[in-house]
Design an enzyme around this catalytic site. Structure first.
Site, short mmCIF file in Angstrom:
data_model
loop_
_atom_site.label_atom_id
_atom_site.label_comp_id
_atom_site.label_asym_id
_atom_site.label_seq_id
_atom_site.Cartn_x
_atom_site.Cartn_y
_atom_site.Cartn_z
CE LYS A 12 -1.97 2.75 3.30
NZ LYS A 12 -2.02 3.93 2.34
CD GLU A 67 8.85 13.10 12.39
OE1 GLU A 67 7.84 12.51 12.65
OE2 GLU A 67 9.83 12.62 11.79
N GLY A 98 5.88 5.41 8.83
CA GLY A 98 4.86 6.71 8.81
C GLY A 98 4.97 7.21 10.10
CB SER A 99 2.19 9.28 11.64
OG SER A 99 1.09 8.35 11.82
CG ASN A 100 5.35 7.54 17.19
OD1 ASN A 100 5.00 6.98 18.33
ND2 ASN A 100 6.66 7.87 16.92
CB CYS A 109 12.30 9.60 8.84
SG CYS A 109 10.92 9.09 8.05
N GLY A 165 1.62 3.73 13.52
CA GLY A 165 2.70 2.53 13.74
C GLY A 165 2.32 1.90 15.12
CD GLU A 173 11.87 5.51 9.76
OE1 GLU A 173 11.50 6.26 10.80
OE2 GLU A 173 11.90 5.94 8.64
C1 UN1 Z 1 13.34 8.90 5.47
O1 UN1 Z 1 13.23 10.21 5.53
O2 UN1 Z 1 12.34 8.28 6.03
O3 UN1 Z 1 18.89 9.07 5.21
C2 UN1 Z 1 14.42 8.36 4.52
C3 UN1 Z 1 18.42 9.78 4.29
C4 UN1 Z 1 17.93 8.95 3.24
C5 UN1 Z 1 16.66 8.36 3.53
C6 UN1 Z 1 15.52 9.23 4.46
N1 UN1 Z 1 18.74 8.30 2.51
O4 UN1 Z 1 18.17 10.99 4.76
#
Ligand code: UN1
Length: 498
Positions: free
Chosen positions: A178, A388, A231-233, A287, A236, A253
């Site tokens: 998805k 965040e 995605g979001s906390n 992230c 998850g 993650e």
């Molecule tokens: C992400 O933001 O979920 O290390 C991935 C980095 C990239 C991947 C980020 N190679 O910033």
């Protein structure tokens, strides 16, 4: 409507090797200018059942294909991605907004992952180990899990998809995927590439739709045995608790509150460059983005001067225009969240010294643009230093010592990435030991993870699993221990050993 690059106005689900429409769909808009690029089908969740049926059938055969032959599909997919890199990058910029140079980098990350995981087809190492009894052989080997589910975000729509789907595919699984509905084009393109590369029908299935429909159906489907989510906390945590009840393996993650520490002995020009790239690149929508700078008091003012000068140089606008360094925010909701945090920071008493506003002059008004924003004199416990934001907003937090810097870095609920700028070798080693994050950088910003290393984090960032690297294989394989007794008699472990 649709860019001529796409040759389609409406996308389809990809189920059992067939491209299937849906009666519901949504517009996909270019965040740079609000134009509709394509329509994405929206399943009510029903398509997940069909996809799982196709996947179960396909997986039985796929698991029997020797892994080095499975790898040929990924090698071919890597070659095709390489040949189409520029086109993919342009489409990625259109649906996601990131500037073209970064889009090319992201596509490259996918290409790297294809070749890396294809190489795993000739490794997938297990262990042989001496058995405790004579004339007995023992080994451990990786086995496919079966049908696995992956849910990927809009901020790295092709790279993260490859981090999850390629290890799953090389491991002999079938995938239900998805993708985020904001960025379905990369999913469409990747599915097409895998189809053209000879992936058997049903090994990869793409179902578009919302988390509350498609995601929910995946989480609750008995035959999906692994869920891998970025995605979001909140989402998850929900997935983890629902999957926990069903004993499904879950890999999560869920973001970060990443900091760059700048010590009094740092190369300040280099630090400023690293901060600006990690904080404002991808408009802070990574992230791994740096959203805190923990700076030693003695160099705070000099660092601020350098940062302000560099922020001044940034040009903001449509990522397809290669003179721009910072693209738009993904959508209105993302922008409003960022704006609310800028207000929160001011209310909390942090000192706003750059940006802090939305850009809407002329053509910029058609998209979603936030000026690179810098707060200083922030306190570690403020919400802007803890939560965040997922936008181009950074808080400078002054500290008096190395120990305090480490404490502030670790004093958040996330643990994805961290960085330290210092020229002191002792501090380098202490920091890499003490920074409580899954990724640590020395004399570089917090972004830029490479695909052959594990990606993920501690504490609220995840649940102990990793994307990419060989570690991703642990998510998508089961370990099997095998004992072969060739003594011709009953040998009892732990008993007949004397
Ligand atoms: C992400 O933001 O979920 O290390 C991935 C980095 C990239 C991947 C980020 N190679 O910033």
């Amino acid at each position: 409507m649709a860019s001529t690059l796409l040759n389609a106005t409406t996308l389809n689900h990809f189920i059992g090797g067939n491209w299937v429409g849906d009666n519901k769909s949504a517009d996909v808009t270019n965040p740079a200018n609000g134009e509709t690029i394509v329509h994405v089908p929206l399943s009510d969740g029903g398509a997940v059942d069909t996809a799982v049926e196709a996947a179960k059938k396909a997986q039985k055969e796929w698991a029997k294909v020797p892994a080095p032959q499975r790898a040929e599909v990924l090698f071919e997919a890597g070659n095709k991605m390489k040949a189409r890199k520029e086109r993919l990058a342009q489409l990625l910029t259109m649906e996601n907004g990131k500037v073209l140079e970064e889009a090319r980098g992201e596509v490259q990350e996918g290409i790297d992952m294809a070749f890396y995981m294809a190489g795993e087809g000739r490794r997938l190492f297990g262990h042989t180990t001496p058995a405790e009894l004579p004339n007995k052989f023992s080994m451990s080997q990786r086995c496919p899990v079966g049908v696995v589910g992956i849910i990927t975000p809009w901020n790295f729509p092709i790279a993260i998809a490859t981090w999850k789907s390629f290890p799953a595919i090389i491991g002999g699984n079938a995938v239900i995927w998805k993708p985020a509905t904001e960025t379905p084009i990369m999913a469409h393109e990747l599915a097409k590439i895998l189809e053209e590369s000879g992936l058997p029908k049903g090994v990869l299935n793409v179902v578009y739709g919302k988390g509350s429909t498609v995601g929910d159906a995946m989480v609750h489907h008995d035959d999906i045995r692994v869920m891998s989510f970025t995605g979001s906390n909140d989402t998850g945590r929900n997935i983890a608790s629902e999957c926990g009840k069903q004993l499904k393996k879950v890999s999560l993650e869920m973001g970060g509150k990443n900091a760059i520490i700048v010590m009094d002995d740092a190369d300040l020009d280099l630090a400023a460059e690293g901060i600006v790239w990690s904080a404002y690149g991808t408009s802070g929508q990574r992230c791994t983005a740096a959203s805190r700078v923990i700076v030693h008091d003695d160099v705070k003012e000099r660092l601020e001067e350098r940062l302000l000068a560099k922020i001044e140089e940034l040009t903001i606008g449509d990522g397809l225009d290669e003179t721009n360094n910072v693209g738009p925010i993904i959508n209105q909701a993302g922008m409003e969240k960022i704006q609310s945090y800028i207000q929160i920071g001011q209310d909390e008493g942090a000192n706003l010294i750059a940006g802090g506003y939305v850009l809407n002059d002329g053509d910029l008004g058609k998209g979603h643009y936030v000026a690179p924003t810098l707060f200083t004199d922030a306190k570690p416990e403020m919400r802007i230093s803890q939560e965040e934001i997922f936008g181009p907003v950074v808080s400078l937090i002054p500290v008096k010592s190395f120990d305090e810097a480490i404490e502030v870095n670790n004093g958040v609920s996330y643990g994805l990435s961290s960085s330290i700028f210092t020229t002191d070798a002792n501090r380098v080693f202490q920091a890499q030991r003490d920074l409580d994050t899954g990724i640590v950088y020395v004399n570089a910003g917090t972004t830029g993870a490479e695909i052959h290393l594990p990606f993920g984090g501690t504490k609220g960032t995840g649940n102990g699993h990793r994307d990419s690297g060989v570690q991703a294989l642990d998510v998508f394989t089961e370990w099997k221990a095998v004992y072969i007794d060739y003594s011709g008699k009953l040998q009892r472990a732990q008993i007949d050993t004397e």
